[in-house]
Scaffold this motif. Structure first.
Motif, mmCIF file in Angstrom:
data_model
loop_
_atom_site.group_PDB
_atom_site.id
_atom_site.type_symbol
_atom_site.label_atom_id
_atom_site.label_comp_id
_atom_site.label_asym_id
_atom_site.label_seq_id
_atom_site.Cartn_x
_atom_site.Cartn_y
_atom_site.Cartn_z
ATOM 1 N N LYS A 111 0.836 -1.202 0.000
ATOM 2 C CA LYS A 111 0.000 0.000 0.000
ATOM 3 C C LYS A 111 0.870 1.251 0.000
ATOM 4 O O LYS A 111 2.015 1.236 0.476
ATOM 5 C CB LYS A 111 -0.940 0.022 1.204
ATOM 6 C CG LYS A 111 -0.246 0.124 2.546
ATOM 7 C CD LYS A 111 -1.281 0.192 3.681
ATOM 8 C CE LYS A 111 -0.592 0.297 5.045
ATOM 9 N NZ LYS A 111 -1.574 0.387 6.147
ATOM 10 N N VAL A 112 0.326 2.319 -0.547
ATOM 11 C CA VAL A 112 0.987 3.622 -0.524
ATOM 12 C C VAL A 112 0.693 4.274 0.820
ATOM 13 O O VAL A 112 -0.458 4.318 1.265
ATOM 14 C CB VAL A 112 0.494 4.513 -1.676
ATOM 15 C CG1 VAL A 112 1.036 5.936 -1.538
ATOM 16 C CG2 VAL A 112 0.909 3.911 -3.010
ATOM 17 N N THR A 113 1.744 4.775 1.473
ATOM 18 C CA THR A 113 1.573 5.349 2.809
ATOM 19 C C THR A 113 1.842 6.844 2.870
ATOM 20 O O THR A 113 1.579 7.473 3.894
ATOM 21 C CB THR A 113 2.504 4.641 3.814
ATOM 22 O OG1 THR A 113 3.864 4.769 3.371
ATOM 23 C CG2 THR A 113 2.148 3.165 3.930
ATOM 24 N N GLY A 114 2.374 7.423 1.793
ATOM 25 C CA GLY A 114 2.632 8.857 1.842
ATOM 26 C C GLY A 114 3.066 9.423 0.507
ATOM 27 O O GLY A 114 3.613 8.712 -0.342
ATOM 28 N N VAL A 115 2.797 10.721 0.327
ATOM 29 C CA VAL A 115 3.230 11.464 -0.856
ATOM 30 C C VAL A 115 3.936 12.720 -0.355
ATOM 31 O O VAL A 115 3.362 13.493 0.417
ATOM 32 C CB VAL A 115 2.040 11.850 -1.756
ATOM 33 C CG1 VAL A 115 2.525 12.663 -2.954
ATOM 34 C CG2 VAL A 115 1.292 10.604 -2.214
ATOM 35 N N ASP A 116 5.182 12.908 -0.790
ATOM 36 C CA ASP A 116 5.998 14.023 -0.303
ATOM 37 C C ASP A 116 6.356 14.943 -1.470
ATOM 38 O O ASP A 116 7.050 14.538 -2.400
ATOM 39 C CB ASP A 116 7.269 13.475 0.350
ATOM 40 C CG ASP A 116 8.111 14.561 1.015
ATOM 41 O OD1 ASP A 116 7.865 15.751 0.752
ATOM 42 O OD2 ASP A 116 9.024 14.211 1.782
ATOM 43 N N ASP A 117 5.858 16.190 -1.409
ATOM 44 C CA ASP A 117 6.150 17.191 -2.440
ATOM 45 C C ASP A 117 7.001 18.334 -1.889
ATOM 46 O O ASP A 117 6.970 19.448 -2.412
ATOM 47 C CB ASP A 117 4.844 17.776 -2.997
ATOM 48 C CG ASP A 117 4.141 16.812 -3.936
ATOM 49 O OD1 ASP A 117 4.809 15.917 -4.479
ATOM 50 O OD2 ASP A 117 2.917 16.953 -4.120
#
Length: 220
Positions: free
Chosen positions: A142-148
């Motif tokens: 699963k995807v747990t985070g998106v960092d921009d």
């Protein structure tokens, strides 16, 4: 030398293919990341490559040597340290059936062993920069985070597990040698690995292009 050049060309072609095929902007990051890993590891057996040492194919059969002055605090690039590490890894992989081991003499009171790849070892060997044993396929959980936070870049964080894990890497004495791959112990013992990451550049039109993926890592 020709083998090394061929490897570089193949790797470059693979990265170009990844860039072209993954440039479209998927909203389902899990699907995208799985696809990127499978493109970079089409056989499902080269997610991780573990270095044995700087031994090229033409150096086998290889007889070990001893270099005096080893201690654990030597710099990791010191020739004495490198030689000690090679001897240890050859012996461990031989116990798992990837090398033959033959006593051919002594250096003083120390045994000299000659090593060669077995048929089992040849199933996993990769010659990038020396002798490596490769295995595994990344399966995204699963995807747990998106960092921009970095301008023009995006990092997708996810959990995953490894499949196609051979028995030889489940030996604690072997996987403990490779501290440079975070989560290797968890991966080879069937656990979920935290902190997987794919790094992307963000194009002017908002599409993402993969810069660094997970599969295909060479661990020293």
């Amino acid at each position: 030398m020709k083998t090394q050049i061929k490897k570089i060309l193949i790797l470059g072609s693979s990265l170009l293919m990844l860039s072209l095929l993954t440039g479209c902007d998927f909203t389902d990051y899990k699907t995208r990341i799985q696809r990127e890993n499978d493109i970079n590891n089409p056989t499902g057996n080269k997610s991780v490559c573990l270095a044995v040492g700087d031994l090229t194919e033409d150096m086998y059969p290889y007889t070990i040597k001893y270099m005096p002055g080893y201690h654990k605090d030597l710099h990791y690039r010191d020739p004495i340290y490198v030689n000690h590490k090679l001897n240890k890894r050859l012996a461990l992989y031989a116990k798992e059936g990837l090398f033959t081991e033959e006593l051919v003499g002594h250096d003083g009171d120390k045994p000299l062993y000659r090593y060669d790849l077995t048929e089992e070892g040849r199933k996993y060997v990769d010659w990038w920069g020396g002798t490596n044993f490769c295995f595994g396929r990344v399966v995204v959980e699963k995807v747990t985070g998106v960092d921009d936070q970095l301008q023009g870049q995006r990092v997708i964080i996810f959990t995953y597990h490894l499949e196609n894990v051979p028995n030889w890497i489940k030996n604690k004495d072997i996987y403990s040698l490779y501290k440079g791959y975070g989560g290797l112990k968890e991966g080879v013992t069937g656990q979920i690995i935290e902190g997987g990451a794919h790094y992307y550049s963000i194009s002017y039109d908002g599409t993402l292009r993969l810069k660094i993926g997970l599969s295909g890592a060479y661990v020293l």
